[in-house]
Design an enzyme around this catalytic site. Structure first.
Site, PDB file in Angstrom:
ATOM      1  CB  SER A   9      -0.890   0.006   1.238  1.00 17.73           C
ATOM      2  OG  SER A   9      -1.391   1.314   1.439  1.00 17.73           O
ATOM      3  CG  HIS A  34      -3.888  -1.576  -1.575  1.00 10.45           C
ATOM      4  ND1 HIS A  34      -5.026  -2.253  -1.960  1.00 10.45           N
ATOM      5  CD2 HIS A  34      -4.261  -0.807  -0.526  1.00 10.45           C
ATOM      6  CE1 HIS A  34      -6.034  -1.921  -1.170  1.00 10.45           C
ATOM      7  NE2 HIS A  34      -5.597  -1.037  -0.287  1.00 10.45           N
ATOM      8  CG  ASP A  36      -5.045   2.463   0.848  1.00 11.60           C
ATOM      9  OD1 ASP A  36      -6.034   1.706   0.778  1.00 11.60           O
ATOM     10  OD2 ASP A  36      -3.934   2.091   1.264  1.00 11.60           O
ATOM     11  CG  MET A  38      -8.067   7.163   2.606  1.00  8.18           C
ATOM     12  SD  MET A  38      -7.172   7.068   4.147  1.00  8.18           S
ATOM     13  CE  MET A  38      -6.506   5.409   4.041  1.00  8.18           C
ATOM     14  CG  HIS A  68      -9.225   0.326  -0.384  1.00 10.56           C
ATOM     15  ND1 HIS A  68      -8.630   0.076   0.839  1.00 10.56           N
ATOM     16  CD2 HIS A  68     -10.562   0.352  -0.150  1.00 10.56           C
ATOM     17  CE1 HIS A  68      -9.557  -0.046   1.748  1.00 10.56           C
ATOM     18  NE2 HIS A  68     -10.738   0.129   1.197  1.00 10.56           N
ATOM     19  CG  MET A  70     -11.354   3.507   2.022  1.00  7.81           C
ATOM     20  SD  MET A  70      -9.789   3.392   2.928  1.00  7.81           S
ATOM     21  CE  MET A  70      -8.625   3.466   1.579  1.00  7.81           C
ATOM     22  CG  MET A 139     -11.567  -2.956   5.113  1.00  9.27           C
ATOM     23  SD  MET A 139     -10.079  -2.497   4.208  1.00  9.27           S
ATOM     24  CE  MET A 139      -9.197  -1.496   5.410  1.00  9.27           C
ATOM     25  CG  PHE A 145      -5.684   6.701  10.152  1.00  6.78           C
ATOM     26  CD1 PHE A 145      -5.160   7.954   9.852  1.00  6.78           C
ATOM     27  CD2 PHE A 145      -6.975   6.611  10.637  1.00  6.78           C
ATOM     28  CE1 PHE A 145      -5.922   9.104  10.042  1.00  6.78           C
ATOM     29  CE2 PHE A 145      -7.742   7.750  10.829  1.00  6.78           C
ATOM     30  CZ  PHE A 145      -7.222   9.006  10.538  1.00  6.78           C
ATOM     31  N   GLY A 146      -2.860   3.950   7.945  1.00  8.18           N
ATOM     32  CA  GLY A 146      -1.915   2.846   7.948  1.00  8.18           C
ATOM     33  C   GLY A 146      -1.412   2.610   9.362  1.00  8.18           C
ATOM     34  N   GLY A 147      -0.724   1.519   9.546  1.00 16.77           N
ATOM     35  CA  GLY A 147      -0.045   1.257  10.816  1.00 16.77           C
ATOM     36  C   GLY A 147      -0.936   0.872  11.982  1.00 16.77           C
ATOM     37  CG  ASP A 177      -6.178  -2.814   3.121  1.00 21.69           C
ATOM     38  OD1 ASP A 177      -5.081  -2.575   3.659  1.00 21.69           O
ATOM     39  OD2 ASP A 177      -6.821  -1.970   2.468  1.00 21.69           O
ATOM     40  N   GLY A 178      -4.824  -4.333   6.119  1.00 24.74           N
ATOM     41  CA  GLY A 178      -4.723  -3.718   7.444  1.00 24.74           C
ATOM     42  C   GLY A 178      -3.973  -4.587   8.441  1.00 24.74           C
ATOM     43  N   GLY A 199       1.171  -2.130   4.058  1.00 31.45           N
ATOM     44  CA  GLY A 199       1.729  -0.790   3.906  1.00 31.45           C
ATOM     45  C   GLY A 199       2.934  -0.575   4.786  1.00 31.45           C
TER      46      GLY A 199
END
Ligand code: DX5
Ligand code: ZN
Length: 227
Positions: A9, A34, A36, A38, A68, A70, A139, A145-147, A177-178, A199
């Site tokens: 990601s 990937h 993202d 947002m 993706h 969002m 998900m 958010f990442g991390g 994902d996540g 990511g």
């Protein structure tokens, strides 16, 4: 034997050097990118739009770009991403009034279509549109958010999604994902995922190739157990 894919990601990449980062991660063994998107509305964060996807294509990226979305509402942006070179567009059922229509729109624009399930979203949404999807995205964090930490109920959901996909007999990717990391990717693979978004675990590591290689070894171990 699933054909497993690793999809870094770009959310955790260095955006000031995005083209170079994507080149590096693909050279390091990633299968796809990937991307993202947002909107600070459907999710509480704001990232990048079709202009950046197009810029990656112009930079020379030929690998699949897995977008993706969002974004709410989502329909208006679908054609823009298709024109910008997206390979697959995934939507959240809560972010569109008409899920079936949005999936059809994605196919009309020549992209593969994915349906995304948040941690609390039931898989029921899949029942009547399974013939319209090319990808199911589970998900394992709340989007935005990442991390974040991997939510373990995603494992059960992956198992159920895998059973539904296999029963359908269709060629549908099962993506997660996540919170996917070197130390949990094996059990995630065992739960049925075949496409792994990651990511921070990849872009936050010192050596992308080494991290991706370790992830592939872990996935291979999961496949050996069930073989
Ligand atoms: C979260 C995004 C993810 C995110 C994953 O809303 O959809 O793709 O980048 O990041 P990690 O792998 O750090 O959890
Ligand atoms: Zn994502």
């Amino acid at each position: 034997m699933p054909n497993d894919r690793i999809a870094p990601s770009i959310l955790s990449a260095d955006f000031a050097r995005l083209g170079e980062e994507v080149d590096t991660v693909l050279a390091a063994g990633a299968d796809m990118i990937h991307f993202d998107v947002m909107d600070n509305h459907y999710v509480p964060n704001l990232t990048v739009g079709p202009v950046v996807c197009e810029a990656l294509r112009k930079h020379g990226i030929e690998a699949p770009i897995d977008v993706h979305l969002m974004v709410e509402p989502v329909d208006r942006i679908i054609a823009d991403f298709a024109a910008a070179g997206a390979s697959c567009l995934s939507i959240h059922p809560e972010a569109t009034r008409h899920v079936d229509r949005s999936l059809e729109l994605i196919h009309d624009k020549g992209c593969k279509a994915g349906l995304v399930f948040n941690p609390a979203t039931p898989l029921d949404w899949l029942e009547y549109v399974i013939d319209r999807v090319d990808l199911v995205l589970i998900m394992a964090v709340n989007p935005g958010f990442g991390g974040q930490k991997f939510i373990r109920s995603a494992l059960r959901k992956l198992e159920r999604a895998r059973a539904l996909i296999d029963a359908s007999g269709r060629d549908i990717r099962l993506e997660v994902d996540g919170g996917v990391k070197v130390d949990n990717i094996r059990e995630i693979a065992r739960a049925g995922a075949d496409t792994f978004v990651s990511g921070s675990a990849i872009f936050g590591s010192a050596d992308y190739a080494e991290t991706i290689a370790v992830m592939r070894r872990e996935i291979a171990q999961a496949r050996e157990r069930v073989a």
